[in-house]
Design a protein around this motif. Structure first.
Motif, PDB file in Angstrom:
ATOM      1  N   GLU A  82       9.473 -17.585  -1.691  1.00 56.06           N
ATOM      2  CA  GLU A  82      10.884 -17.630  -2.025  1.00 56.06           C
ATOM      3  C   GLU A  82      11.057 -17.936  -3.512  1.00 56.06           C
ATOM      4  N   TYR A  83      12.018 -17.251  -4.140  1.00 60.02           N
ATOM      5  CA  TYR A  83      12.297 -17.495  -5.552  1.00 60.02           C
ATOM      6  C   TYR A  83      13.758 -17.159  -5.847  1.00 60.02           C
ATOM      7  N   THR A  84      14.210 -17.545  -7.022  1.00 57.00           N
ATOM      8  CA  THR A  84      15.564 -17.231  -7.467  1.00 57.00           C
ATOM      9  C   THR A  84      15.459 -16.241  -8.623  1.00 57.00           C
ATOM     10  N   ASP A  85      16.187 -15.124  -8.506  1.00 55.78           N
ATOM     11  CA  ASP A  85      16.098 -14.104  -9.559  1.00 55.78           C
ATOM     12  C   ASP A  85      16.962 -14.490 -10.759  1.00 55.78           C
ATOM     13  N   SER A  86      16.976 -13.650 -11.784  1.00 54.34           N
ATOM     14  CA  SER A  86      17.686 -13.948 -13.033  1.00 54.34           C
ATOM     15  C   SER A  86      19.199 -14.040 -12.842  1.00 54.34           C
ATOM     16  N   MET A  87      19.711 -13.496 -11.746  1.00 48.50           N
ATOM     17  CA  MET A  87      21.144 -13.561 -11.449  1.00 48.50           C
ATOM     18  C   MET A  87      21.485 -14.762 -10.572  1.00 48.50           C
ATOM     19  N   GLY A  88      20.469 -15.584 -10.274  1.00 51.25           N
ATOM     20  CA  GLY A  88      20.694 -16.771  -9.450  1.00 51.25           C
ATOM     21  C   GLY A  88      20.707 -16.503  -7.961  1.00 51.25           C
ATOM     22  N   ARG A  89      20.284 -15.306  -7.548  1.00 50.08           N
ATOM     23  CA  ARG A  89      20.251 -14.960  -6.122  1.00 50.08           C
ATOM     24  C   ARG A  89      18.929 -15.384  -5.507  1.00 50.08           C
ATOM     25  N   ARG A  90      19.019 -15.855  -4.276  1.00 53.21           N
ATOM     26  CA  ARG A  90      17.820 -16.235  -3.526  1.00 53.21           C
ATOM     27  C   ARG A  90      17.121 -14.964  -3.071  1.00 53.21           C
ATOM     28  N   LYS A  91      15.849 -14.840  -3.377  1.00 55.21           N
ATOM     29  CA  LYS A  91      15.060 -13.666  -2.993  1.00 55.21           C
ATOM     30  C   LYS A  91      13.809 -14.131  -2.267  1.00 55.21           C
ATOM     31  N   VAL A  92      13.294 -13.267  -1.444  1.00 56.31           N
ATOM     32  CA  VAL A  92      12.053 -13.539  -0.727  1.00 56.31           C
ATOM     33  C   VAL A  92      11.107 -12.386  -0.986  1.00 56.31           C
ATOM     34  N   LYS A  93       9.894 -12.711  -1.338  1.00 55.99           N
ATOM     35  CA  LYS A  93       8.871 -11.696  -1.572  1.00 55.99           C
ATOM     36  C   LYS A  93       7.863 -11.810  -0.435  1.00 55.99           C
ATOM     37  N   GLY A  94       7.672 -10.721   0.273  1.00 54.94           N
ATOM     38  CA  GLY A  94       6.765 -10.759   1.406  1.00 54.94           C
ATOM     39  C   GLY A  94       6.207  -9.391   1.734  1.00 54.94           C
ATOM     40  N   ASN A  95       5.585  -8.759   0.787  1.00 54.63           N
ATOM     41  CA  ASN A  95       5.062  -7.422   0.959  1.00 54.63           C
ATOM     42  C   ASN A  95       3.777  -7.452   1.793  1.00 54.63           C
ATOM     43  N   MET A  96       3.732  -6.628   2.823  1.00 49.41           N
ATOM     44  CA  MET A  96       2.586  -6.587   3.735  1.00 49.41           C
ATOM     45  C   MET A  96       1.766  -5.300   3.588  1.00 49.41           C
ATOM     46  N   ASP A  97       1.985  -4.543   2.496  1.00 57.18           N
ATOM     47  CA  ASP A  97       1.324  -3.248   2.316  1.00 57.18           C
ATOM     48  C   ASP A  97      -0.198  -3.351   2.317  1.00 57.18           C
ATOM     49  N   ILE A  98      -0.750  -4.341   1.640  1.00 56.68           N
ATOM     50  CA  ILE A  98      -2.214  -4.456   1.545  1.00 56.68           C
ATOM     51  C   ILE A  98      -2.812  -4.756   2.912  1.00 56.68           C
ATOM     52  N   GLU A  99      -2.198  -5.678   3.655  1.00 60.23           N
ATOM     53  CA  GLU A  99      -2.709  -6.019   4.987  1.00 60.23           C
ATOM     54  C   GLU A  99      -2.701  -4.807   5.902  1.00 60.23           C
ATOM     55  N   LEU A 100      -1.608  -4.053   5.891  1.00 51.04           N
ATOM     56  CA  LEU A 100      -1.508  -2.861   6.729  1.00 51.04           C
ATOM     57  C   LEU A 100      -2.557  -1.828   6.312  1.00 51.04           C
ATOM     58  N   THR A 101      -2.709  -1.632   5.023  1.00 55.43           N
ATOM     59  CA  THR A 101      -3.670  -0.640   4.514  1.00 55.43           C
ATOM     60  C   THR A 101      -5.099  -0.994   4.904  1.00 55.43           C
ATOM     61  N   VAL A 102      -5.489  -2.248   4.726  1.00 56.70           N
ATOM     62  CA  VAL A 102      -6.849  -2.677   5.069  1.00 56.70           C
ATOM     63  C   VAL A 102      -7.101  -2.485   6.564  1.00 56.70           C
ATOM     64  N   ASP A 103      -6.153  -2.891   7.398  1.00 60.72           N
ATOM     65  CA  ASP A 103      -6.323  -2.743   8.845  1.00 60.72           C
ATOM     66  C   ASP A 103      -6.438  -1.274   9.249  1.00 60.72           C
ATOM     67  N   ALA A 104      -5.620  -0.417   8.651  1.00 61.91           N
ATOM     68  CA  ALA A 104      -5.673   1.019   8.979  1.00 61.91           C
ATOM     69  C   ALA A 104      -7.016   1.619   8.577  1.00 61.91           C
ATOM     70  N   MET A 105      -7.514   1.241   7.404  1.00 64.04           N
ATOM     71  CA  MET A 105      -8.808   1.760   6.942  1.00 64.04           C
ATOM     72  C   MET A 105      -9.947   1.284   7.851  1.00 64.04           C
ATOM     73  N   GLU A 106      -9.879   0.025   8.286  1.00 66.90           N
ATOM     74  CA  GLU A 106     -10.925  -0.502   9.172  1.00 66.90           C
ATOM     75  C   GLU A 106     -10.899   0.173  10.547  1.00 66.90           C
ATOM     76  N   LEU A 107      -9.717   0.493  11.049  1.00 70.52           N
ATOM     77  CA  LEU A 107      -9.597   1.074  12.392  1.00 70.52           C
ATOM     78  C   LEU A 107      -9.802   2.595  12.395  1.00 70.52           C
ATOM     79  N   ALA A 108      -9.690   3.230  11.240  1.00 72.77           N
ATOM     80  CA  ALA A 108      -9.749   4.697  11.144  1.00 72.77           C
ATOM     81  C   ALA A 108     -10.930   5.339  11.885  1.00 72.77           C
ATOM     82  N   PRO A 109     -12.165   4.782  11.802  1.00 74.43           N
ATOM     83  CA  PRO A 109     -13.272   5.439  12.502  1.00 74.43           C
ATOM     84  C   PRO A 109     -13.159   5.409  14.034  1.00 74.43           C
TER      85      PRO A 109
END
Length: 190
Positions: A82-109
């Protein structure tokens, strides 16, 4: 196109699928979603990816996460930052792209077909890599929202694009007053 004897795995980008369904005006019934894709092939795994706010006493997504975990989904979570952006808005950063990519690559075979529930163009290289390994990839998102929820590059890369709106009658339910993904929190991609 699906074949009854192919081994399937579902990879659900939770916040992306939630946003796409919300843009179309319905909620996803995950029990029906799982049943639909079990009918289409031999489903090995159904992964669901989401970031969780750990410091909140109650997270609106926690009941969904618990239900999915007890009903055959493999949950992949991590604490959101959680962080506050330059406009004072509460933002949440929670990108799961790497986790999904690693799991897909491991399961691919071990699979013949991966169904990716996301419109995020960052997944285009993943889809291309899976295809080079002989895995067919279907992408579920929507072009019927304004703006479209799927990147053109991802849609073109996929072997099959499944319009989420066309699944509404099979996996949808009317929206509830209480949403499973946080409403007042925006997820920023990095």
């Amino acid at each position: 196109m699906f074949y009854k004897d192919e081994r399937l795995a579902l990879f659900i980008d939770g916040s992306n699928l939630y946003a796409a369904a919300k843009a179309l005006g319905f909620d996803i019934d995950y029990k029906l979603l799982r049943q639909e894709f079990m009918r289409r092939g031999k489903m090995l795994r159904a992964f669901y990816y989401t970031a969780l706010l750990e410091n909140d006493e109650y997270s609106p997504i926690r009941p969904l996460v618990d239900w999915l975990h007890y009903n055959g989904f493999t949950m992949v979570t991590k604490p959101a930052k959680e962080y506050t952006d330059s406009m004072g808005r509460r933002k949440v950063k929670g990108n799961m792209d790497i986790e999904l990519t690693v799991d897909a690559m491991e399961l691919a075979p071990r699979v013949d077909h991966i169904v990716l529930f996301s419109g995020d163009g960052d997944f285009r290289p993943l889809v291309a890599s899976l295809q080079r390994q002989g895995v067919r990839v279907s992408v579920v998102s929507t072009i019927r929202s304004q703006p479209p929820m799927i990147s053109d590059e991802l849609r073109r890369q996929a072997d099959n694009f499944i319009e989420l709106e066309e699944l509404r009658d099979v996996i949808g339910r009317p929206p509830r007053d209480v949403s499973p993904e946080p409403r007042s929190v925006s997820v920023a991609n990095s």
